[in-house]
Design a protein around this motif. Sequence first.
Motif, PDB file in Angstrom:
ATOM      1  N   LEU A   1       6.350   5.933   6.203  1.00 37.46           N
ATOM      2  CA  LEU A   1       5.887   4.860   5.322  1.00 37.46           C
ATOM      3  C   LEU A   1       4.380   4.700   5.467  1.00 37.46           C
ATOM      4  O   LEU A   1       3.852   4.689   6.575  1.00 37.46           O
ATOM      5  N   ARG A   2       3.702   4.566   4.347  1.00 35.26           N
ATOM      6  CA  ARG A   2       2.269   4.281   4.305  1.00 35.26           C
ATOM      7  C   ARG A   2       1.435   5.177   5.229  1.00 35.26           C
ATOM      8  O   ARG A   2       0.614   4.708   6.019  1.00 35.26           O
ATOM      9  N   GLY A   3       1.669   6.469   5.143  1.00 33.27           N
ATOM     10  CA  GLY A   3       0.886   7.391   5.942  1.00 33.27           C
ATOM     11  C   GLY A   3       1.265   7.442   7.398  1.00 33.27           C
ATOM     12  O   GLY A   3       0.522   7.987   8.214  1.00 33.27           O
TER      13      GLY A   3
ATOM     14  N   ALA B   1       5.420  -4.581  13.647  1.00 33.96           N
ATOM     15  CA  ALA B   1       5.246  -4.840  12.211  1.00 33.96           C
ATOM     16  C   ALA B   1       3.814  -4.508  11.800  1.00 33.96           C
ATOM     17  O   ALA B   1       3.030  -5.390  11.449  1.00 33.96           O
ATOM     18  N   THR B   2       3.471  -3.229  11.839  1.00 33.40           N
ATOM     19  CA  THR B   2       2.143  -2.788  11.424  1.00 33.40           C
ATOM     20  C   THR B   2       2.192  -2.163  10.035  1.00 33.40           C
ATOM     21  O   THR B   2       1.511  -2.611   9.123  1.00 33.40           O
ATOM     22  N   ALA B   3       3.023  -1.124   9.850  1.00 37.37           N
ATOM     23  CA  ALA B   3       3.200  -0.560   8.513  1.00 37.37           C
ATOM     24  C   ALA B   3       4.007  -1.494   7.626  1.00 37.37           C
ATOM     25  O   ALA B   3       3.884  -1.470   6.400  1.00 37.37           O
ATOM     26  N   GLY B   4       4.850  -2.350   8.226  1.00 32.70           N
ATOM     27  CA  GLY B   4       5.641  -3.284   7.438  1.00 32.70           C
ATOM     28  C   GLY B   4       6.867  -3.744   8.184  1.00 32.70           C
ATOM     29  O   GLY B   4       7.019  -3.516   9.388  1.00 32.70           O
ATOM     30  N   TYR B   5       7.750  -4.418   7.461  1.00 34.40           N
ATOM     31  CA  TYR B   5       9.007  -4.892   8.039  1.00 34.40           C
ATOM     32  C   TYR B   5      10.112  -4.804   6.995  1.00 34.40           C
ATOM     33  O   TYR B   5       9.854  -4.777   5.783  1.00 34.40           O
TER      34      TYR B   5
ATOM     35  N   ARG C   1      -5.948   4.384   7.625  1.00 38.49           N
ATOM     36  CA  ARG C   1      -5.150   4.794   6.476  1.00 38.49           C
ATOM     37  C   ARG C   1      -5.516   3.913   5.283  1.00 38.49           C
ATOM     38  O   ARG C   1      -5.728   2.713   5.437  1.00 38.49           O
ATOM     39  N   LYS C   2      -5.558   4.511   4.125  1.00 43.39           N
ATOM     40  CA  LYS C   2      -5.797   3.757   2.899  1.00 43.39           C
ATOM     41  C   LYS C   2      -5.029   4.418   1.771  1.00 43.39           C
ATOM     42  O   LYS C   2      -4.747   5.628   1.817  1.00 43.39           O
ATOM     43  N   GLY C   3      -4.688   3.613   0.770  1.00 42.80           N
ATOM     44  CA  GLY C   3      -3.889   4.195  -0.290  1.00 42.80           C
ATOM     45  C   GLY C   3      -3.623   3.233  -1.420  1.00 42.80           C
ATOM     46  O   GLY C   3      -4.175   2.134  -1.498  1.00 42.80           O
TER      47      GLY C   3
ATOM     48  N   THR D   1      -1.551   8.223  -0.094  1.00 37.81           N
ATOM     49  CA  THR D   1      -2.137   7.778   1.167  1.00 37.81           C
ATOM     50  C   THR D   1      -3.131   8.805   1.697  1.00 37.81           C
ATOM     51  O   THR D   1      -2.861  10.014   1.661  1.00 37.81           O
ATOM     52  N   HIS D   2      -4.257   8.321   2.175  1.00 33.78           N
ATOM     53  CA  HIS D   2      -5.233   9.148   2.888  1.00 33.78           C
ATOM     54  C   HIS D   2      -5.235   8.663   4.332  1.00 33.78           C
ATOM     55  O   HIS D   2      -5.636   7.530   4.615  1.00 33.78           O
ATOM     56  N   ALA D   3      -4.785   9.513   5.258  1.00 34.38           N
ATOM     57  CA  ALA D   3      -4.635   9.118   6.664  1.00 34.38           C
ATOM     58  C   ALA D   3      -5.433  10.065   7.548  1.00 34.38           C
ATOM     59  O   ALA D   3      -5.274  11.291   7.459  1.00 34.38           O
TER      60      ALA D   3
END
Length: 736
Positions: free
Chosen positions: A150-152, A210-214, A586-588, A610-612
């Motif tokens: 998820l998210r890079g 809970a960094t990339a999400g939950y 990471r950005k996207g 995503t660019h990681a």
Amino acid sequence: MRYLLIAALLFSAFHISAQSLTGKVTGTGNMPLQGAYLFNIKTGNHAHTDETGNFLLKANQPGDSIRISHVGYQTVMVAYAGTVLNINLKPSTFQLNEVIVSEGINHLSSVASIDLQTNPVNSSQELLRRVPGLFIGQHAGGGKAEQLFLRGFDLDHGTDINISVDGMPVNMVSHAHGQGYADLHFLIPETVGQVDFDKGPYHANKGDLATAGYVAFSTKERLDNSSVTAEYGKFNTYKTLGLFNFLNKPNQAAYVAVDYLKTDGYFEAPQNFNRLNLFGKYTINFKNSDKLSFSASHFTSSWDASGQIPQRAVDEGLITRFGAIDSNEGGKTSRTNFNILYNKYFNPTTWLKTNAFYSRYKFELYSNFTFFLNDPVNGDQIKQKEDRNIAGFESVLNKRYGLGSGDLTIQAGIGGRFDDVNNIELSHTKNRNEVLVPIMLGDINQANVYAYLNTEIEIGKLLINPAVRFDHFNFRYANKLLTGNPSTQEGQDIVSPKLNFLYNQTKDLQFFLKLGRGFHSNDARVVTAQQGYQTLPAAYGADLGTTWKPAPRLIINAALWYLFLQQEFVYVGDEGVVEPGGRTARKGIDLGMRYQLNKWLFVNADATYTHARAIDDPNGENYIPLAPKFTFAGGLSIKQLGRFSGGLRARYLAARPANEDNSITAKGYFITDANLSYNYGRCTFGIITENIFNRAWNETQFATTSRLQNETDPVTEIHFTPGTPFNLRGLVTVRF
């Protein structure tokens, strides 16, 4: 002076006649409906029901039209005629034009409701795929927790995503197979009533990981009916599911669910996979709006696995794609849960929610990633094992204050979690029954106590959400491989502020800016060995986006985002250590669309880019291994076209770097699944297919250094687990 007096009288008369409306919205069985939307057509004021079904709608005048709606229920219009309104909504066929996008800070809540209504799920894996951009991969015969992306992030099995069920954590901290290990197989998908999720570290009530999400699952409080399902398919697959209502009265419900699955899998060596799930839940809503809910579950599973295989072994014809180098992998696991929830209702502006949980967990896994690299005679098989008790609680006071034309809502929460892990083990083994070399063995005691304050200040169309969270951790590890079992203890604190903005231009157009600091904890064995160094590295995130409903049956969501980590964690389970990955950025962009073409046909699509990169490494050598670059998931769903329902779904994961210099690439894949069902009276007949075009694809891939028994030198290349070939299952459900 006379005109001023008249104006004052009119102003006073307005405030006397403009009154708050309170009450309760219920649904099936008179159970409270959370998230019902009340909208004053004249003033534009709106309100949502809380978990007790209660609401407070301000500034109403006699004769005002109030619209009450909820996804999956008939919309009702009532005229304001008093200060109290209790209303029961009737179920209806889902229609996208009923969805309101001007929800709270979690802009994806409406997306979750749509997907759960239009795309029924048949496995816990499919539940996780409800999160746009979240991809999963299985590489151990179906019994181990899935690898998540998820998210890079290559999230491993849960290092940077917080997963819970009814407020009970799924993630296992300081686990034998990896930090944050999240095995969701104890959850029966047919019992899930709501899926709440968001991406990024923006919510004060979500802490560790809970960094990339939950993702937060909530189970149903009652069943629509009892049913029995029998399923049979390729690869000697059998599944039975029983859902039984034991109590179905107004304000009271109880049911039991039983699920059993057996399959040999699609590998040449039978997987001998067996899984049993039991779940029961009782809920009572008292007349004073208090609610008590108790649930219990038990899950057990055992399996054999063919593991990850090197590409060269397939290319040289030593094995097929579905063969194995070491077919003696596999394991067993179990988890028993008890969870109790009590909501205390004081008045329309004040209520207290408390839940407590206990879990008993066992895990034993045998793997061989490197074959004969370290031990040319016996092979490199390892055992990872643990025996764990988890206990915890959380209590949250919800309070709302009026601020003239706005509102101030406060959530003050405290909680704690304690993990008692006995005999956490890493050993070099042979044939699952002989320990050759003990590598790590010990006991872990890990405690996390926390408090948070979440505020929502609503001023007209603007919602400001400042929040802060405090966490204290204590780590203790006793090493049983040393004389006297010496123990080491470390503690650390972290403060996580959040600041989110939400602007509701209209009920169909919403803009948001989210800012937050989160964290992920390190493994207790590593923390104590490093004297607390790099225990709780922070993550800083920002999201800017919108949710827009340009047409009654079309919803679009988009977000630009950025996430910075102070320290990336790469847990190497076969060595029992965490390799620090340094700082990362990471950005996207995330894009999503939900569209209803007619009464029965729905389409959805989600794409992410995503660019990681690792910050501290030189360009060209700073790729983050296995970080997804581009993903897509979407499909068509048919809902109640006469007696038919079904869906066609596709997912695409682009090729991505498998190592830091991108010299090894993990191949991408595009897979299409389909299902179709037919209702006849109390029966449903269904067909479920996977990979309908029978593509050869790799579900999980790693750049690994290994050596085969006939090789003199090690080789670093892609090792993979093949994805399922064309699969077909049929099912019959009988309702009663």
